[in-house]
Design an enzyme around this catalytic site. Structure first.
Site, PDB file in Angstrom:
ATOM      1  N   ARG A 221      10.891  -4.810  -2.300  1.00  0.00           N
ATOM      2  CA  ARG A 221       9.434  -4.720  -2.551  1.00  0.00           C
ATOM      3  C   ARG A 221       9.029  -3.316  -2.981  1.00  0.00           C
ATOM      4  O   ARG A 221       8.179  -3.125  -3.840  1.00  0.00           O
ATOM      5  CB  ARG A 221       8.663  -5.142  -1.290  1.00  0.00           C
ATOM      6  CG  ARG A 221       8.793  -6.633  -1.022  1.00  0.00           C
ATOM      7  CD  ARG A 221       8.336  -7.003   0.366  1.00  0.00           C
ATOM      8  NE  ARG A 221       6.934  -6.724   0.563  1.00  0.00           N
ATOM      9  CZ  ARG A 221       6.402  -6.471   1.765  1.00  0.00           C
ATOM     10  NH1 ARG A 221       7.159  -6.420   2.825  1.00  0.00           N
ATOM     11  NH2 ARG A 221       5.124  -6.261   1.869  1.00  0.00           N
TER      12      ARG A 221
ATOM     13  N   ARG B  39       6.596  -2.885  12.501  1.00  0.00           N
ATOM     14  CA  ARG B  39       5.327  -3.570  12.242  1.00  0.00           C
ATOM     15  C   ARG B  39       5.352  -4.969  12.849  1.00  0.00           C
ATOM     16  O   ARG B  39       6.271  -5.729  12.596  1.00  0.00           O
ATOM     17  CB  ARG B  39       5.023  -3.653  10.742  1.00  0.00           C
ATOM     18  CG  ARG B  39       3.811  -4.523  10.429  1.00  0.00           C
ATOM     19  CD  ARG B  39       3.192  -4.254   9.089  1.00  0.00           C
ATOM     20  NE  ARG B  39       3.976  -4.755   7.965  1.00  0.00           N
ATOM     21  CZ  ARG B  39       3.546  -4.659   6.691  1.00  0.00           C
ATOM     22  NH1 ARG B  39       2.386  -4.063   6.422  1.00  0.00           N
ATOM     23  NH2 ARG B  39       4.288  -5.124   5.697  1.00  0.00           N
TER      24      ARG B  39
ATOM     25  N   LYS C 211      -2.321   0.570   3.843  1.00  0.00           N
ATOM     26  CA  LYS C 211      -3.537   0.005   3.214  1.00  0.00           C
ATOM     27  C   LYS C 211      -4.395  -0.720   4.261  1.00  0.00           C
ATOM     28  O   LYS C 211      -5.577  -0.466   4.379  1.00  0.00           O
ATOM     29  CB  LYS C 211      -3.138  -0.987   2.118  1.00  0.00           C
ATOM     30  CG  LYS C 211      -2.427  -0.376   0.927  1.00  0.00           C
ATOM     31  CD  LYS C 211      -2.205  -1.370  -0.193  1.00  0.00           C
ATOM     32  CE  LYS C 211      -1.286  -2.516   0.199  1.00  0.00           C
ATOM     33  NZ  LYS C 211       0.050  -2.158   0.589  1.00  0.00           N
TER      34      LYS C 211
ATOM     35  N   ARG D 163      -1.162  -5.830  -8.635  1.00  0.00           N
ATOM     36  CA  ARG D 163       0.209  -5.385  -8.415  1.00  0.00           C
ATOM     37  C   ARG D 163       0.949  -5.287  -9.746  1.00  0.00           C
ATOM     38  O   ARG D 163       2.112  -4.901  -9.799  1.00  0.00           O
ATOM     39  CB  ARG D 163       0.960  -6.348  -7.476  1.00  0.00           C
ATOM     40  CG  ARG D 163       0.462  -6.328  -6.052  1.00  0.00           C
ATOM     41  CD  ARG D 163       1.500  -5.727  -5.124  1.00  0.00           C
ATOM     42  NE  ARG D 163       0.926  -5.195  -3.926  1.00  0.00           N
ATOM     43  CZ  ARG D 163       1.043  -5.782  -2.729  1.00  0.00           C
ATOM     44  NH1 ARG D 163       1.663  -6.919  -2.616  1.00  0.00           N
ATOM     45  NH2 ARG D 163       0.511  -5.218  -1.673  1.00  0.00           N
TER      46      ARG D 163
ATOM     47  N   ARG E 274       7.011 -10.091  10.103  1.00  0.00           N
ATOM     48  CA  ARG E 274       7.007 -10.822   8.841  1.00  0.00           C
ATOM     49  C   ARG E 274       8.420 -10.913   8.275  1.00  0.00           C
ATOM     50  O   ARG E 274       9.181  -9.940   8.329  1.00  0.00           O
ATOM     51  CB  ARG E 274       6.080 -10.131   7.834  1.00  0.00           C
ATOM     52  CG  ARG E 274       4.623 -10.337   8.154  1.00  0.00           C
ATOM     53  CD  ARG E 274       3.705  -9.453   7.358  1.00  0.00           C
ATOM     54  NE  ARG E 274       4.145  -9.170   6.004  1.00  0.00           N
ATOM     55  CZ  ARG E 274       3.423  -8.422   5.157  1.00  0.00           C
ATOM     56  NH1 ARG E 274       2.254  -7.927   5.545  1.00  0.00           N
ATOM     57  NH2 ARG E 274       3.863  -8.193   3.946  1.00  0.00           N
TER      58      ARG E 274
HETATM   59  N1  GDP Z   1       3.926   5.883  12.411  1.00  0.00           N
HETATM   60  C1  GDP Z   1       2.847   5.513  11.727  1.00  0.00           C
HETATM   61  N2  GDP Z   1       2.638   4.175  11.502  1.00  0.00           N
HETATM   62  C2  GDP Z   1       1.539   3.840  10.781  1.00  0.00           C
HETATM   63  C3  GDP Z   1       0.625   4.795  10.268  1.00  0.00           C
HETATM   64  N3  GDP Z   1      -0.367   4.108   9.606  1.00  0.00           N
HETATM   65  C4  GDP Z   1      -0.058   2.777   9.692  1.00  0.00           C
HETATM   66  N4  GDP Z   1       1.082   2.620  10.412  1.00  0.00           N
HETATM   67  C5  GDP Z   1       1.804   1.389  10.746  1.00  0.00           C
HETATM   68  O1  GDP Z   1       2.693   1.160   9.659  1.00  0.00           O
HETATM   69  C6  GDP Z   1       2.762  -0.238   9.343  1.00  0.00           C
HETATM   70  C7  GDP Z   1       2.228  -0.454   7.916  1.00  0.00           C
HETATM   71  O2  GDP Z   1       0.821  -0.226   7.909  1.00  0.00           O
HETATM   72  P1  GDP Z   1      -0.119  -1.278   7.154  1.00  0.00           P
HETATM   73  O3  GDP Z   1      -1.546  -0.807   7.359  1.00  0.00           O
HETATM   74  O4  GDP Z   1       0.236  -2.650   7.544  1.00  0.00           O
HETATM   75  O5  GDP Z   1       0.327  -0.999   5.620  1.00  0.00           O
HETATM   76  P2  GDP Z   1       0.109  -1.929   4.336  1.00  0.00           P
HETATM   77  O6  GDP Z   1       1.340  -2.788   4.195  1.00  0.00           O
HETATM   78  O7  GDP Z   1       0.003  -0.918   3.195  1.00  0.00           O
HETATM   79  O8  GDP Z   1      -1.139  -2.715   4.545  1.00  0.00           O
HETATM   80  C8  GDP Z   1       1.949  -0.936  10.421  1.00  0.00           C
HETATM   81  O9  GDP Z   1       2.806  -1.274  11.502  1.00  0.00           O
HETATM   82  C9  GDP Z   1       0.949   0.139  10.862  1.00  0.00           C
HETATM   83  O10 GDP Z   1       0.505  -0.061  12.211  1.00  0.00           O
HETATM   84  C10 GDP Z   1       0.875   6.191  10.536  1.00  0.00           C
HETATM   85  O11 GDP Z   1       0.137   7.091  10.143  1.00  0.00           O
HETATM   86  N5  GDP Z   1       1.999   6.485  11.261  1.00  0.00           N
HETATM   87  N1  ADP Z   2      -1.352  -9.033  -6.238  1.00  0.00           N
HETATM   88  C1  ADP Z   2      -0.204  -9.701  -5.971  1.00  0.00           C
HETATM   89  N2  ADP Z   2       0.543 -10.193  -6.995  1.00  0.00           N
HETATM   90  C2  ADP Z   2       1.693 -10.879  -6.747  1.00  0.00           C
HETATM   91  N3  ADP Z   2       2.188 -11.116  -5.503  1.00  0.00           N
HETATM   92  C3  ADP Z   2       1.468 -10.627  -4.455  1.00  0.00           C
HETATM   93  C4  ADP Z   2       0.249  -9.906  -4.622  1.00  0.00           C
HETATM   94  N4  ADP Z   2      -0.222  -9.531  -3.397  1.00  0.00           N
HETATM   95  C5  ADP Z   2       0.669 -10.003  -2.497  1.00  0.00           C
HETATM   96  N5  ADP Z   2       1.679 -10.666  -3.118  1.00  0.00           N
HETATM   97  C6  ADP Z   2       2.839 -11.331  -2.473  1.00  0.00           C
HETATM   98  O1  ADP Z   2       2.629 -11.284  -1.058  1.00  0.00           O
HETATM   99  C7  ADP Z   2       3.627 -10.429  -0.444  1.00  0.00           C
HETATM  100  C8  ADP Z   2       3.002  -9.672   0.729  1.00  0.00           C
HETATM  101  O2  ADP Z   2       1.977  -8.853   0.212  1.00  0.00           O
HETATM  102  P1  ADP Z   2       1.167  -7.899   1.251  1.00  0.00           P
HETATM  103  O3  ADP Z   2       0.808  -8.647   2.467  1.00  0.00           O
HETATM  104  O4  ADP Z   2       0.077  -7.253   0.463  1.00  0.00           O
HETATM  105  O5  ADP Z   2       2.275  -6.830   1.620  1.00  0.00           O
HETATM  106  P2  ADP Z   2       2.015  -5.370   2.292  1.00  0.00           P
HETATM  107  O6  ADP Z   2       0.828  -5.506   3.177  1.00  0.00           O
HETATM  108  O7  ADP Z   2       3.258  -5.106   3.020  1.00  0.00           O
HETATM  109  O8  ADP Z   2       1.757  -4.456   1.124  1.00  0.00           O
HETATM  110  C9  ADP Z   2       4.113  -9.538  -1.594  1.00  0.00           C
HETATM  111  O9  ADP Z   2       5.419  -9.032  -1.313  1.00  0.00           O
HETATM  112  C10 ADP Z   2       4.126 -10.538  -2.743  1.00  0.00           C
HETATM  113  O10 ADP Z   2       5.228 -11.423  -2.614  1.00  0.00           O
END
Ligand code: GDP
Ligand code: ADP
Length: 225
Positions: free
Chosen positions: A171, A127, A19, A93, A160
């Site tokens: 999660r 990450r 995301k 969520r 993290r």
């Molecule tokens: N190998 C790989 N890693 C990715 C890709 N896209 C994102 N990442 C990495 O995967 C992890 C999760 O991505 P992130 O954008 O933080 O996902 P979010 O938790 O949904 O916001 C981070 O370390 C990114 O740099 C991809 O296409 N391939």
């Molecule tokens: N919309 C939401 N409702 C409830 N808890 C949330 C929400 N967004 C984030 N959180 C809390 O913050 C934590 C980290 O969220 P986030 O940074 O969005 O994780 P990721 O980027 O890995 O998807 C979640 O695991 C949850 O504990």
């Protein structure tokens, strides 16, 4: 290209689905304010503001925060960008969160990333984040120029607490449990668009084509006078 009319977008996806990675490309391309709910909480925790203890307890265990606390936390942020439109990351969520938001603010487009769980788990162990900015890195896929340092500030990166394998699995289970009702909710509203893939670089061109089309269309909410 900045979109001329307020567009209210949400990006949905499992933890680690990309995301933030994709959202940063959307923000760079279309120039709208970007609200990252998780980063908002991490900032509260760093500043030890009100509710930060509850936030830290929940987040470190990978447990969702109570819906009313989440909506209270993002209400001010959404108000600030109501006119310009926004890209919201990490909300809703739960179905209840989606319904509460819908009562206050109509969303124009919901983008849902669908990335296989094995790919996500593999990514998250590498990450690293720059907490103050929310910038995200990946040792194998998008490494910082200087190991362990943020590209822009040179400040140290960290992993993290909630990216530990056991917490990630929890999660992902929570996400799987909650996601279908939310997707159904937005499907019924006719605003959902899903993107499947294993790599952000493959998802992005398809997603950009979609946004180029929908953000040109004058279908967005007319900004309330
Ligand atoms: N190998 C790989 N890693 C990715 C890709 N896209 C994102 N990442 C990495 O995967 C992890 C999760 O991505 P992130 O954008 O933080 O996902 P979010 O938790 O949904 O916001 C981070 O370390 C990114 O740099 C991809 O296409 N391939
Ligand atoms: N919309 C939401 N409702 C409830 N808890 C949330 C929400 N967004 C984030 N959180 C809390 O913050 C934590 C980290 O969220 P986030 O940074 O969005 O994780 P990721 O980027 O890995 O998807 C979640 O695991 C949850 O504990």
């Amino acid at each position: 290209m900045a979109s001329q009319i307020a567009r209210r977008l949400i990006i949905l996806g499992a933890p680690g689905s990309g995301k933030s990675t994709i959202a940063n490309r959307i923000v760079k391309t279309y120039g709208m304010p970007y609200i990252v709910v998780g980063d908002l909480f991490r900032r509260h925790i760093q500043e030890r503001s009100e509710d930060s203890r509850t936030m830290k307890e929940h987040i470190d265990k990978g447990v969702l925060l109570p819906d009313d606390l989440v909506l209270k936390s993002i209400a001010d942020e959404l108000e600030k960008v109501r006119e310009q439109g926004f890209l919201l990351d990490g909300y809703p969520r739960t179905l209840n969160q989606a319904e509460m938001l819908h009562r206050q603010t109509k969303i124009d487009h919901v983008i849902a990333l669908n990335v296989p769980a094995d790919e996500i788990i593999n990514r998250l162990k590498d990450r690293w984040v720059h907490l103050p900015s929310g910038r995200v890195y990946n040792l194998l896929w998008s490494a910082p120029k200087v190991p362990g340092k943020d590209d822009e500030t040179g400040e140290p990166l960290s992993q993290r607490e909630d990216d530990k394998p056991a917490i990630i699995r929890h999660r992902l289970n929570t996400y799987d449990k909650n996601t279908n009702p939310i997707m159904e909710f937005y499907k019924k509203l006719g605003v959902l668009q899903e993107f499947h893939g294993r790599e952000s670089d493959k998802i992005w061109p398809e997603l950009k084509k979609y946004l180029d089309y929908v953000l040109k269309e004058p279908t967005a909410q007319k900004v309330a006078a």
